[in-house]
Design a protein around this motif. Structure first.
Motif, PDB file in Angstrom:
ATOM      1  N   ALA A  95      53.266  41.293  40.028  1.00 33.21           N
ATOM      2  CA  ALA A  95      53.444  42.457  40.953  1.00 33.21           C
ATOM      3  C   ALA A  95      52.212  43.239  41.498  1.00 33.21           C
ATOM      4  O   ALA A  95      52.390  43.784  42.328  1.00 33.21           O
ATOM      5  CB  ALA A  95      54.326  43.685  40.105  1.00 33.21           C
ATOM      6  N   HIS A  96      51.072  42.633  40.882  1.00 33.83           N
ATOM      7  CA  HIS A  96      49.972  43.300  41.762  1.00 33.83           C
ATOM      8  C   HIS A  96      48.901  42.368  42.175  1.00 33.83           C
ATOM      9  O   HIS A  96      47.639  42.675  42.547  1.00 33.83           O
ATOM     10  CB  HIS A  96      49.245  44.031  40.413  1.00 33.83           C
ATOM     11  CG  HIS A  96      49.881  45.114  39.919  1.00 33.83           C
ATOM     12  ND1 HIS A  96      50.062  46.216  40.566  1.00 33.83           N
ATOM     13  CD2 HIS A  96      50.599  45.305  38.838  1.00 33.83           C
ATOM     14  CE1 HIS A  96      50.951  47.135  39.698  1.00 33.83           C
ATOM     15  NE2 HIS A  96      51.513  46.437  38.641  1.00 33.83           N
ATOM     16  N   ARG A  97      49.266  41.255  42.572  1.00 30.33           N
ATOM     17  CA  ARG A  97      48.865  40.231  43.221  1.00 30.33           C
ATOM     18  C   ARG A  97      48.352  40.509  44.775  1.00 30.33           C
ATOM     19  O   ARG A  97      49.086  41.470  45.236  1.00 30.33           O
ATOM     20  CB  ARG A  97      49.346  38.857  43.372  1.00 30.33           C
ATOM     21  CG  ARG A  97      49.224  38.337  41.814  1.00 30.33           C
ATOM     22  CD  ARG A  97      50.053  36.939  41.616  1.00 30.33           C
ATOM     23  NE  ARG A  97      49.834  36.239  40.314  1.00 30.33           N
ATOM     24  CZ  ARG A  97      50.411  35.466  39.726  1.00 30.33           C
ATOM     25  NH1 ARG A  97      51.764  35.083  40.145  1.00 30.33           N
ATOM     26  NH2 ARG A  97      50.300  35.364  38.500  1.00 30.33           N
ATOM     27  N   ARG A  98      47.359  40.166  45.234  1.00 29.83           N
ATOM     28  CA  ARG A  98      47.027  40.429  46.728  1.00 29.83           C
ATOM     29  C   ARG A  98      46.466  41.969  46.925  1.00 29.83           C
ATOM     30  O   ARG A  98      46.586  42.347  47.966  1.00 29.83           O
ATOM     31  CB  ARG A  98      47.779  40.034  47.520  1.00 29.83           C
ATOM     32  CG  ARG A  98      48.577  38.768  47.559  1.00 29.83           C
ATOM     33  CD  ARG A  98      47.717  37.624  47.831  1.00 29.83           C
ATOM     34  NE  ARG A  98      47.079  37.710  49.030  1.00 29.83           N
ATOM     35  CZ  ARG A  98      46.310  36.868  49.496  1.00 29.83           C
ATOM     36  NH1 ARG A  98      45.788  35.918  48.795  1.00 29.83           N
ATOM     37  NH2 ARG A  98      45.656  36.955  50.778  1.00 29.83           N
ATOM     38  N   ARG A  99      45.830  42.352  45.843  1.00 28.39           N
ATOM     39  CA  ARG A  99      45.748  43.900  45.797  1.00 28.39           C
ATOM     40  C   ARG A  99      43.823  43.820  45.549  1.00 28.39           C
ATOM     41  O   ARG A  99      43.442  45.124  45.334  1.00 28.39           O
ATOM     42  CB  ARG A  99      46.332  44.657  44.870  1.00 28.39           C
ATOM     43  CG  ARG A  99      47.799  44.980  45.015  1.00 28.39           C
ATOM     44  CD  ARG A  99      48.406  46.067  44.337  1.00 28.39           C
ATOM     45  NE  ARG A  99      47.574  47.215  44.162  1.00 28.39           N
ATOM     46  CZ  ARG A  99      47.648  47.869  43.273  1.00 28.39           C
ATOM     47  NH1 ARG A  99      48.092  47.670  42.046  1.00 28.39           N
ATOM     48  NH2 ARG A  99      46.868  49.195  43.146  1.00 28.39           N
ATOM     49  N   GLY A 100      43.331  42.652  45.281  1.00 28.17           N
ATOM     50  CA  GLY A 100      41.991  42.783  44.904  1.00 28.17           C
ATOM     51  C   GLY A 100      41.812  42.719  43.340  1.00 28.17           C
ATOM     52  O   GLY A 100      40.442  43.054  43.083  1.00 28.17           O
ATOM     53  N   VAL A 101      42.573  42.765  42.683  1.00 28.89           N
ATOM     54  CA  VAL A 101      42.487  42.715  41.203  1.00 28.89           C
ATOM     55  C   VAL A 101      41.567  41.649  40.700  1.00 28.89           C
ATOM     56  O   VAL A 101      40.638  41.953  40.058  1.00 28.89           O
ATOM     57  CB  VAL A 101      43.848  42.666  40.254  1.00 28.89           C
ATOM     58  CG1 VAL A 101      43.601  42.598  38.973  1.00 28.89           C
ATOM     59  CG2 VAL A 101      44.793  43.898  40.660  1.00 28.89           C
ATOM     60  N   ALA A 102      41.788  40.377  41.144  1.00 28.62           N
ATOM     61  CA  ALA A 102      41.114  39.366  40.555  1.00 28.62           C
ATOM     62  C   ALA A 102      39.606  39.302  40.976  1.00 28.62           C
ATOM     63  O   ALA A 102      38.601  39.158  40.364  1.00 28.62           O
ATOM     64  CB  ALA A 102      41.845  37.773  40.988  1.00 28.62           C
ATOM     65  N   ARG A 103      39.603  39.679  42.288  1.00 28.75           N
ATOM     66  CA  ARG A 103      38.185  39.830  43.043  1.00 28.75           C
ATOM     67  C   ARG A 103      37.398  40.957  42.374  1.00 28.75           C
ATOM     68  O   ARG A 103      36.253  40.720  41.899  1.00 28.75           O
ATOM     69  CB  ARG A 103      38.322  40.305  44.524  1.00 28.75           C
ATOM     70  CG  ARG A 103      36.810  40.654  44.990  1.00 28.75           C
ATOM     71  CD  ARG A 103      36.965  40.892  46.433  1.00 28.75           C
ATOM     72  NE  ARG A 103      37.413  39.615  47.255  1.00 28.75           N
ATOM     73  CZ  ARG A 103      36.686  38.406  47.462  1.00 28.75           C
ATOM     74  NH1 ARG A 103      35.432  38.518  47.250  1.00 28.75           N
ATOM     75  NH2 ARG A 103      37.182  37.573  48.263  1.00 28.75           N
ATOM     76  N   ALA A 104      38.036  42.087  41.684  1.00 30.16           N
ATOM     77  CA  ALA A 104      37.299  43.298  41.098  1.00 30.16           C
ATOM     78  C   ALA A 104      36.841  42.772  39.698  1.00 30.16           C
ATOM     79  O   ALA A 104      35.638  42.870  39.432  1.00 30.16           O
ATOM     80  CB  ALA A 104      38.326  44.580  40.969  1.00 30.16           C
ATOM     81  N   VAL A 105      37.573  42.122  39.060  1.00 23.56           N
ATOM     82  CA  VAL A 105      37.137  41.471  37.815  1.00 23.56           C
ATOM     83  C   VAL A 105      36.402  40.378  37.849  1.00 23.56           C
ATOM     84  O   VAL A 105      35.298  40.472  37.110  1.00 23.56           O
ATOM     85  CB  VAL A 105      38.437  41.053  36.843  1.00 23.56           C
ATOM     86  CG1 VAL A 105      39.113  39.745  37.318  1.00 23.56           C
ATOM     87  CG2 VAL A 105      38.201  41.400  35.465  1.00 23.56           C
ATOM     88  N   MET A 106      36.500  39.682  38.698  1.00 25.33           N
ATOM     89  CA  MET A 106      35.167  38.380  39.116  1.00 25.33           C
ATOM     90  C   MET A 106      33.876  39.174  39.408  1.00 25.33           C
ATOM     91  O   MET A 106      32.881  38.600  38.926  1.00 25.33           O
ATOM     92  CB  MET A 106      35.953  37.453  39.984  1.00 25.33           C
ATOM     93  CG  MET A 106      36.811  36.608  39.458  1.00 25.33           C
ATOM     94  SD  MET A 106      36.081  35.540  37.990  1.00 25.33           S
ATOM     95  CE  MET A 106      34.690  34.623  38.978  1.00 25.33           C
TER      96      MET A 106
END
Length: 165
Positions: A95-106
């Protein structure tokens, strides 16, 4: 040799909070794993990672008005061994994909590696996971090889990617 882009000024530019996982977070992390993956990590494997001094699990959370506690959006599991960051798992709640979550954690994972004077970061990614491959490329990772049948349950190959700091 491709280098990681320069850090921007400190402070979150993404609006999420990132913190280390604690044992009490296990139920929420397991729920996220089950949403994000066909073959999620087991509770035992996650607990083992929490006990290794070289392993870190970061959680990405967001305060939502009306919610008592922050919502878990994603996570990253990585090792720092000698001069290398090895990323084992990155997950974002569907539900939260394409919001920059993975980029932020990486970004946080790589910043921690740089702070520990690491010289490279490595990871494996499913050959079919084009969004993740594009994210890793945008962070400066480059493909260096293939691990055939790495994801045994699906018979899928992994692309090995490396980032030189």
């Amino acid at each position: 040799m491709r280098r990681m882009r320069e850090d921007s000024p400190p402070g979150p530019k993404h609006g999420f909070s990132i913190r280390q996982m604690m044992v009490e977070d296990l139920p929420a992390v397991m729920a996220l794993e089950k949403q994000a993956f066909k073959n999620p990590w087991s509770p035992e494997l996650l607990q083992r990672e929490l006990q290794h001094e070289w392993s870190t699990i970061l959680l990405v959370e967001e305060e939502v008005p009306g919610q008592g506690s922050p919502v878990l959006l994603g996570l990253a599991i990585f090792w720092i061994v000698h001069d290398e960051v090895h990323v084992l798992n990155v997950a974002t709640a569907p539900a939260h994909r394409r919001r920059g979550v993975a980029r932020a954690v990486m970004d946080e994972v790589l910043a921690r590696g740089k702070a520990r004077r690491c010289t490279l970061a490595t990871l494996e990614v499913r050959r079919s996971n084009e969004p993740a491959i594009q994210l890793y490329r945008s962070l400066g990772f480059r493909p260096v090889g293939i691990r055939p049948n790495y994801y045994v349950d699906e018979g899928e190959d992994a692309i090995v990617m490396v980032l030189d700091f």
